[in-house]
Design a protein around this motif. Structure first.
Motif, mmCIF file in Angstrom:
data_model
loop_
_atom_site.group_PDB
_atom_site.id
_atom_site.type_symbol
_atom_site.label_atom_id
_atom_site.label_comp_id
_atom_site.label_asym_id
_atom_site.label_seq_id
_atom_site.Cartn_x
_atom_site.Cartn_y
_atom_site.Cartn_z
ATOM 1 N N PHE A 71 5.687 6.663 -8.445
ATOM 2 C CA PHE A 71 6.366 5.687 -7.600
ATOM 3 C C PHE A 71 5.364 4.677 -7.041
ATOM 4 C CE2 PHE A 71 8.477 9.886 -6.732
ATOM 5 C CZ PHE A 71 9.558 9.696 -7.589
ATOM 6 N N PRO A 72 4.872 3.755 -7.857
ATOM 7 C CA PRO A 72 3.893 2.793 -7.347
ATOM 8 C C PRO A 72 4.504 1.882 -6.273
ATOM 9 C CG PRO A 72 4.625 2.200 -9.556
ATOM 10 C CD PRO A 72 5.163 3.553 -9.287
ATOM 11 N N CYS A 73 3.666 1.503 -5.292
ATOM 12 C CA CYS A 73 4.094 0.629 -4.185
ATOM 13 C C CYS A 73 5.333 1.177 -3.478
ATOM 14 C CB CYS A 73 4.354 -0.790 -4.680
ATOM 15 S SG CYS A 73 2.880 -1.622 -5.278
ATOM 16 N N ASN A 74 5.413 2.477 -3.381
ATOM 17 C CA ASN A 74 6.591 3.121 -2.797
ATOM 18 C C ASN A 74 6.397 3.310 -1.289
ATOM 19 O OD1 ASN A 74 9.128 4.260 -3.056
ATOM 20 N ND2 ASN A 74 8.331 6.311 -3.311
ATOM 21 N N TYR A 75 6.301 2.198 -0.565
ATOM 22 C CA TYR A 75 5.984 2.257 0.860
ATOM 23 C C TYR A 75 7.173 2.750 1.675
ATOM 24 C CZ TYR A 75 1.770 -0.303 -0.352
ATOM 25 O OH TYR A 75 0.565 -0.667 -0.902
ATOM 26 N N PHE A 76 6.872 3.689 2.571
ATOM 27 C CA PHE A 76 7.911 4.234 3.445
ATOM 28 C C PHE A 76 7.914 3.543 4.801
ATOM 29 C CE2 PHE A 76 9.395 7.537 6.497
ATOM 30 C CZ PHE A 76 10.717 7.601 6.047
ATOM 31 N N THR A 77 6.731 3.191 5.306
ATOM 32 C CA THR A 77 6.653 2.447 6.567
ATOM 33 C C THR A 77 5.699 1.275 6.414
ATOM 34 O OG1 THR A 77 4.798 3.714 7.489
ATOM 35 C CG2 THR A 77 7.005 4.551 7.919
ATOM 36 N N MET A 78 5.911 0.276 7.272
ATOM 37 C CA MET A 78 5.071 -0.907 7.305
ATOM 38 C C MET A 78 5.215 -1.517 8.691
ATOM 39 S SD MET A 78 5.024 -3.678 4.263
ATOM 40 C CE MET A 78 5.241 -2.304 3.133
ATOM 41 N N LEU A 79 4.291 -1.132 9.604
ATOM 42 C CA LEU A 79 4.447 -1.475 11.016
ATOM 43 C C LEU A 79 3.125 -1.946 11.614
ATOM 44 C CD1 LEU A 79 6.262 1.853 11.959
ATOM 45 C CD2 LEU A 79 7.399 -0.346 11.662
ATOM 46 N N PRO A 80 3.131 -2.974 12.450
ATOM 47 C CA PRO A 80 1.900 -3.365 13.152
ATOM 48 C C PRO A 80 1.542 -2.317 14.204
ATOM 49 C CG PRO A 80 3.545 -5.132 13.187
ATOM 50 C CD PRO A 80 4.245 -3.900 12.743
ATOM 51 N N ILE A 81 0.271 -1.952 14.278
ATOM 52 C CA ILE A 81 -0.207 -0.975 15.265
ATOM 53 C C ILE A 81 -1.550 -1.418 15.819
ATOM 54 C CG2 ILE A 81 0.955 0.970 14.123
ATOM 55 C CD1 ILE A 81 -1.888 1.815 13.114
ATOM 56 N N HIS B 61 -14.153 3.127 16.950
ATOM 57 C CA HIS B 61 -15.394 2.343 16.996
ATOM 58 C C HIS B 61 -15.408 1.205 15.984
ATOM 59 C CE1 HIS B 61 -18.165 5.015 19.551
ATOM 60 N NE2 HIS B 61 -16.980 5.594 19.579
ATOM 61 N N PHE B 62 -14.249 0.780 15.513
ATOM 62 C CA PHE B 62 -14.171 -0.330 14.560
ATOM 63 C C PHE B 62 -13.146 -1.333 15.097
ATOM 64 C CE2 PHE B 62 -12.510 -2.516 10.809
ATOM 65 C CZ PHE B 62 -13.660 -2.799 10.079
ATOM 66 N N HIS B 63 -13.631 -2.531 15.447
ATOM 67 C CA HIS B 63 -12.766 -3.591 15.983
ATOM 68 C C HIS B 63 -11.785 -3.046 17.019
ATOM 69 C CE1 HIS B 63 -13.960 -7.020 13.384
ATOM 70 N NE2 HIS B 63 -14.363 -6.038 12.598
ATOM 71 N N PRO B 64 -12.282 -2.547 18.143
ATOM 72 C CA PRO B 64 -11.411 -1.941 19.162
ATOM 73 C C PRO B 64 -10.245 -2.841 19.557
ATOM 74 C CG PRO B 64 -13.724 -1.625 19.722
ATOM 75 C CD PRO B 64 -13.692 -2.558 18.552
ATOM 76 N N ARG B 65 -9.104 -2.216 19.763
ATOM 77 C CA ARG B 65 -7.847 -2.871 20.151
ATOM 78 C C ARG B 65 -7.296 -3.787 19.065
ATOM 79 N NH1 ARG B 65 -7.025 -3.959 25.943
ATOM 80 N NH2 ARG B 65 -6.734 -6.141 25.378
ATOM 81 N N GLY B 66 -7.910 -3.779 17.880
ATOM 82 C CA GLY B 66 -7.472 -4.661 16.812
ATOM 83 C C GLY B 66 -6.074 -4.329 16.311
ATOM 84 N N LYS B 67 -5.328 -5.353 15.934
ATOM 85 C CA LYS B 67 -3.971 -5.202 15.407
ATOM 86 C C LYS B 67 -4.028 -5.072 13.889
ATOM 87 C CE LYS B 67 0.566 -7.521 15.404
ATOM 88 N NZ LYS B 67 1.270 -8.784 15.781
ATOM 89 N N PHE B 68 -3.515 -3.956 13.377
ATOM 90 C CA PHE B 68 -3.523 -3.672 11.941
ATOM 91 C C PHE B 68 -2.107 -3.375 11.471
ATOM 92 C CE2 PHE B 68 -7.892 -3.330 12.923
ATOM 93 C CZ PHE B 68 -8.625 -3.363 11.748
ATOM 94 N N LEU B 69 -1.862 -3.628 10.201
ATOM 95 C CA LEU B 69 -0.580 -3.252 9.607
ATOM 96 C C LEU B 69 -0.704 -1.839 9.051
ATOM 97 C CD1 LEU B 69 2.279 -4.395 8.942
ATOM 98 C CD2 LEU B 69 1.417 -4.806 6.619
ATOM 99 N N GLN B 70 0.057 -0.929 9.614
ATOM 100 C CA GLN B 70 0.062 0.463 9.144
ATOM 101 C C GLN B 70 1.038 0.599 7.974
ATOM 102 O OE1 GLN B 70 0.857 3.914 11.948
ATOM 103 N NE2 GLN B 70 2.745 3.928 10.757
ATOM 104 N N VAL B 71 0.554 1.191 6.875
ATOM 105 C CA VAL B 71 1.439 1.485 5.745
ATOM 106 C C VAL B 71 1.286 2.954 5.368
ATOM 107 C CG1 VAL B 71 1.347 -0.882 4.847
ATOM 108 C CG2 VAL B 71 -0.279 0.821 3.985
ATOM 109 N N CYS B 72 2.328 3.496 4.800
ATOM 110 C CA CYS B 72 2.240 4.834 4.217
ATOM 111 C C CYS B 72 3.234 4.921 3.080
ATOM 112 C CB CYS B 72 2.504 5.928 5.255
ATOM 113 S SG CYS B 72 4.245 6.206 5.653
ATOM 114 N N THR B 73 3.019 5.887 2.199
ATOM 115 C CA THR B 73 3.987 6.172 1.149
ATOM 116 C C THR B 73 4.564 7.552 1.480
ATOM 117 O OG1 THR B 73 2.197 7.028 -0.279
ATOM 118 C CG2 THR B 73 2.826 4.712 -0.555
ATOM 119 N N ILE B 74 4.682 8.418 0.518
ATOM 120 C CA ILE B 74 5.111 9.795 0.765
ATOM 121 C C ILE B 74 4.246 10.724 -0.077
ATOM 122 C CG2 ILE B 74 7.511 9.236 1.321
ATOM 123 C CD1 ILE B 74 8.222 10.098 -1.569
#
Length: 580
Positions: free
Chosen positions: A34-44, A53-66
């Motif tokens: 299941f390529p590119c089978n993303y279950f979530t895609m949320l800014p965190i 210890h990497f870019h503290p408080r930085g806004k990232f797009l969280q992705v996951c599959t299953i």
């Protein structure tokens, strides 16, 4: 054909899959099912991952599959790692669309977490390459069980990684369904020798202190400055409660490790101060953080430019974001997995046991956007019944749904009518240590109000996920007559009294010994909150209520779970009313 992505090295036959069930044979190649089978895609915020210890408080797009290549007891991501595999079909966004969303959301990078990128290796590698092309940072949270050749392909493409370590011994890894611990430590060394920013998280299970200590010794041999995160084990799934260490036990372990490692942090422990970054030279707090849901934290204050007068070099990599991203409701981090488990908790009471049906309903929730309504409605006692009816309709279990609603409403109405004309004692609700206060609008405080108490938590104007640290002065001003400790990520009542004594916390509840702990999931996350309501009513108004809690619990468990209540076999799982 042997899979060369993870160290398990499954031999995959034509038409079959390996242990993770995410790869198959296509001609002479291993391919993702299941390529590119993303279950979530949320800014965190990046501390939610957690990366500190990497870019503290930085806004990232969280992705996951299953899916996952491990099978660990008590997994916090069990739903995404294993149960959704039976229901998820290919579809969703392409990697180009993921990049576009990250840019539109004004994220500075993308992070793959919740499940392991090992099971979506080709998808993640392509995403990393495209992130680099668009000047986005890219990283992941992983169990680190990559085959060495696969990791070497990935290293030039990623900026940061949190390596989750199960323990030091082979036995710990065998219990997760893999061969040994050696590949993880080999890969950790490989990552540390590269330009990738590395943080380590390791599980602390009661009685297994040596697993953490030996892991820390290995990390120290690489560098004493690698951020080392201790994840206090919370028995989700079928894990037994006896292996959950207390917050105080975990802090004692942190103190021991801090003798060698510069930065040691403690997670899953509301109210602990061991999430702060402290200057190793002068002891000043540089970054102050608080608990922010399972496995997460949130920076609430920091020194200008993230340093004190000691100017400790290389404290963190990158820059501090001036704006802290607010993650609404269940959106972001492992809070999402708790939301899915809350749904599971209702469905179990309705008689749904089939993973395929569960997955179908979870996917419906994600696709229809019901998650936001679930967050709001599940906090209010009356609208919670609407949530039950919603899922009863989806599961074709309307009759069972009405039976559950009728049972709960009867008890709720009885208690509300009983306290209608009574005095209302001041009640404070904590999670973990006493100075971590649950948000005022949460269901726990609504239980207090329904049981005839005055929730002093509603006086607190700040909000977190699921609450905030408060000061000793705020606690004293509220002066609660009763204190209840959440049944989720809690601490023993005895430790709460000790904490109050140590920190000089004075309140009527402390003086009169009126601190009480709720049983797991008897106040949040499960229809079992009706039992918690009866328990609270008994404590606040013993002149009115005398519920036989053991008898009421047995009746509820037999009616909606099909087995008797056994207090010795509880765990922290919302849906799992009893450990195996």
């Amino acid at each position: 054909m042997q899979c060369t992505i993870c160290e398990i090295g499954c031999n995959i036959a034509e038409g079959k899959y390996g242990q993770c069930r995410m790869y198959a044979i296509e001609g002479d190649k291993i391919v993702e099912r299941f390529p590119c089978n993303y279950f979530t895609m949320l800014p965190i915020s990046i501390e939610t991952v957690p990366i500190l210890h990497f870019h503290p408080r930085g806004k990232f797009l969280q992705v996951c599959t299953i899916g996952c290549n491990f099978k660990c007891e008590g997994c916090v991501s069990e739903i995404i790692a294993s149960r959704l595999v039976s229901g998820k079909k290919n579809g969703g966004m392409s990697n180009d669309q993921v990049i576009k969303k990250a840019l539109e959301e004004d994220c500075i990078g993308i992070v793959f977490c919740l499940n392991d990128p090992i099971v979506s290796f080709f998808t993640f590698k392509d995403l990393a390459r495209k992130a680099k092309e668009n000047d986005l940072f890219i990283g992941c949270s992983t169990n680190g069980y990559f085959a060495e050749s696969a990791l070497k392909e990935l290293i030039p493409l990623i900026d940061f990684v949190n390596v989750g370590i199960k323990g030091f011994s082979d036995e710990r890894y065998i219990s997760c369904g893999v061969k040994s611990s050696e590949p993880v430590f080999r890969n950790l060394k490989l990552l540390n020798e590269s330009d990738v920013h590395v943080e380590v998280s390791t599980i602390y299970i009661k009685g297994s202190e040596d697993e953490v200590i030996n892991t820390a010794k290995y990390v120290f041999s690489l560098s004493k400055d690698i951020p080392f995160q201790i994840m206090r084990f919370v028995p989700f799934g079928d894990a037994v409660p006896q292996i959950e260490p207390t917050i105080r036990d975990a802090e004692i372990l942190c103190d021991k490790l801090r003798q060698d490692l510069t930065y040691v942090y403690l997670f899953n422990s509301p109210g602990t101060e061991y999430l702060n970054t402290v200057c190793p030279e002068c002891g000043q707090v540089i970054f102050q953080r608080e608990f922010f849901g399972p496995m997460g934290s949130r920076t609430i204050a920091y020194l200008p430019e993230g340093k004190c007068e000691c100017s400790v070099p290389d404290l963190f990599r990158g820059y501090i974001s001036k704006k802290n991203h607010h993650e609404p409701g269940f959106m972001g981090g492992y809070r999402l997995t708790r939301a899915l488990e809350m749904i599971h908790a209702i469905l179990i009471c309705l008689g749904i046991r089939d993973d395929r049906k569960l997955a179908e309903i979870w996917l419906n929730v994600m696709e229809t956007g019901y998650l936001e309504e679930l967050h709001t409605s599940s906090q209010n006692l009356d609208s919670y019944f609407d949530v039950i009816e919603h899922f009863a309709a989806l599961a074709d279990k309307k009759r069972e749904g009405m039976e559950l609603v009728d049972y709960m409403k009867e008890k709720l109405d009885l208690i509300r009518s009983g306290v209608k004309n009574t005095g209302r004692p001041r009640v404070y609700y904590s999670m973990g240590y006493p100075l971590f206060a649950l948000n005022g609008e949460r269901i726990e405080n609504n239980l207090v109000e329904a049981a005839g108490g005055e929730s002093v938590n509603q006086l607190i104007k700040r909000e977190g996920k699921p609450g905030v640290n408060i000061s000793q002065e705020e606690f004293a001003e509220m002066n609660p007559e009763f204190i209840f400790i959440s049944g989720f990520l809690s601490t023993p009542v005895s430790d709460s009294y000790d904490y109050c004594e140590k920190h000089g916390l004075s309140a009527d509840a402390v003086k009169s010994r009126q601190i009480y702990g709720l049983r797991p999931s008897w106040d949040f996350g499960s229809p079992r909150w009706i039992l918690g309501l009866m328990y609270i009513a008994n404590k606040l108004h013993p002149d009115i209520f005398d519920f036989d809690i053991e008898k009421e619990a047995n009746r509820f468990y037999e009616k909606f779970y099909g087995f008797s209540f056994d207090p010795s076999r509880q765990n922290r799982s919302f849906y799992g009313a009893s450990s195996k």
